[in-house]
Design an enzyme around this catalytic site. Structure first.
Site, mmCIF file in Angstrom:
data_model
loop_
_atom_site.group_PDB
_atom_site.id
_atom_site.type_symbol
_atom_site.label_atom_id
_atom_site.label_comp_id
_atom_site.label_asym_id
_atom_site.label_seq_id
_atom_site.Cartn_x
_atom_site.Cartn_y
_atom_site.Cartn_z
ATOM 1 N N ARG A 80 14.753 9.279 -1.919
ATOM 2 C CA ARG A 80 13.568 9.041 -1.088
ATOM 3 C C ARG A 80 13.795 9.397 0.366
ATOM 4 N NH1 ARG A 80 11.637 3.215 -2.858
ATOM 5 N NH2 ARG A 80 9.658 3.738 -1.902
ATOM 6 N N ASP A 155 -1.075 9.226 -2.125
ATOM 7 C CA ASP A 155 -0.709 10.002 -0.936
ATOM 8 C C ASP A 155 -0.508 11.470 -1.277
ATOM 9 O OD1 ASP A 155 1.917 10.290 -1.807
ATOM 10 O OD2 ASP A 155 2.690 8.680 -0.549
ATOM 11 N N LYS A 173 -0.296 6.735 5.785
ATOM 12 C CA LYS A 173 0.555 6.910 6.981
ATOM 13 C C LYS A 173 1.447 5.692 7.105
ATOM 14 C CE LYS A 173 -2.000 10.098 9.835
ATOM 15 N NZ LYS A 173 -3.461 10.036 9.701
ATOM 16 N N SER A 209 7.441 0.774 -6.125
ATOM 17 C CA SER A 209 8.658 0.080 -5.683
ATOM 18 C C SER A 209 8.297 -1.349 -5.288
ATOM 19 C CB SER A 209 9.262 0.880 -4.528
ATOM 20 O OG SER A 209 10.349 0.221 -3.984
ATOM 21 N N THR A 210 7.880 -1.552 -4.037
ATOM 22 C CA THR A 210 7.430 -2.898 -3.644
ATOM 23 C C THR A 210 5.992 -3.140 -4.114
ATOM 24 O OG1 THR A 210 6.461 -2.149 -1.558
ATOM 25 C CG2 THR A 210 8.788 -2.767 -1.520
ATOM 26 N N GLY A 211 5.309 -2.094 -4.533
ATOM 27 C CA GLY A 211 3.915 -2.200 -4.964
ATOM 28 C C GLY A 211 2.935 -2.114 -3.798
ATOM 29 N N GLY A 212 3.452 -2.046 -2.562
ATOM 30 C CA GLY A 212 2.587 -2.027 -1.377
ATOM 31 C C GLY A 212 1.569 -0.884 -1.409
ATOM 32 N N THR A 213 2.028 0.295 -1.775
ATOM 33 C CA THR A 213 1.135 1.461 -1.808
ATOM 34 C C THR A 213 0.022 1.258 -2.832
ATOM 35 O OG1 THR A 213 2.987 2.879 -1.195
ATOM 36 C CG2 THR A 213 1.085 3.965 -2.210
#
Ligand code: R5P
Length: 276
Positions: A80, A155, A173, A209-213
């Site tokens: 990454r 994205d 972003k 990953s963290t699920g944030g996206t």
């Protein structure tokens, strides 16, 4: 010669012995090889540092036996960080490829390699990499679950996963690094410039990953009036409580078994067929 690590036992019969010395060092014993090409099947995640060290030990032993080796690892960790944001940062994507090549990998076969951002073969960090995409299998699976769907990516980097299906991408972003020992760059904004009203939407990414996206993307399309919302990715880490949060936020979440998880509904077996 096929060399199969115990962490690939869901797909092939393992023939490598991996143990641990009392001080924590890894012990690895592979079947003997002599001047013949090998295929090494070994996952590099979870426990990426230990798994990478095991890969180095196996690759180096194969190299010593005169065996040009193709390493088959469905997920490539350290891929990454393929850009430098601050002077002095390690370019881990390049370094990990250098290390694998130096240890003896002639080629890496992997799935949706993060920095390649396309399906195909290229050379990076001195290593030939074949990246196979799971996009078609994931989209097929979503259509079985929800019928007619539109596929989008959260994205631009993941646009290659959706564009051949007419899919559009949101624009994400990230800001500065957060402070503290755990490091990541916060999502500053996630914008959409296309309509989703009344449609069934599959949000497809290379990883969760963290699920944030995904959580931000779900919130966005729901606000935009989407009907059913499904989330899928090739690689699912589901760190902390992200799987519960995603399950609560959308109609379905699923990934492949590149990294085994409770929602690994799509098998990577067909993608690796020519090597199995
Ligand atoms: C970003 O470039 C990747 O494609 C993913 O969108 C990202 O790594 C997902 O991370 P997280 O689940 O932590 O938002």
């Amino acid at each position: 010669m096929r060399i199969v690590s115990p962490n690939f036992s869901d797909i092939l019969e393992p023939n490598v012995e991996i143990k641990r010395f009392p001080d924590g060092d890894d012990y690895v014993c592979i079947p003997p090889v002599k001047n013949e090409p090998s295929l090494l099947f070994h996952r590099l995640y979870p426990n990426q540092d230990v798994s990478l060290m095991q890969a180095m030990l196996m690759l180096s032993t194969l190299k010593k036996g005169g065996s040009p080796t193709t390493l088959v690892s469905p997920y490539l960790p350290y891929a990454r960080q393929d850009k430098i944001f601050k002077e002095g940062e390690a370019l881990s994507a390049e370094i990990i490829c250098n290390l694998l090549a130096h240890a003896g990998a002639k080629k890496l076969v992997t799935i949706d390699c993060h920095f390649m951002k396309r399906e195909g073969t290229s050379v990076y960090g001195g290593l030939e990499i074949e990246s196979i995409s799971a996009n078609k299998l994931l989209i097929e699976h979503a259509r079985k679950k929800a019928g007619e769907i539109e596929v989008i990516s959260p994205d631009i980097g993941a646009n290659y996963l959706v564009k051949e299906f007419g899919g559009k991408s949101m624009e994400k972003k990230r800001g500065e690094y957060v402070s503290g020992r755990e490091t990541y760059r916060k999502i500053e904004s996630l914008e959409r410039s296309f309509e989703v009203k009344g449609k069934n939407i599959l949000i497809l990414d290379d990883m969760i990953s963290t699920g944030g996206t995904m959580l931000k993307a779900v919130e966005n399309v729901k606000k935009g009036g989407a009907k059913k919302v499904l989330c899928a990715a090739t690689h699912g880490f589901f760190l902390k409580d992200s799987l519960q949060k995603l399950n609560a936020a959308c109609d379905s979440v699923f990934v492949t078994d590149s990294i085994p998880s409770p929602v690994s509904e799509v098998s990577i077996r067909p993608l690796l067929k020519k090597y199995l």
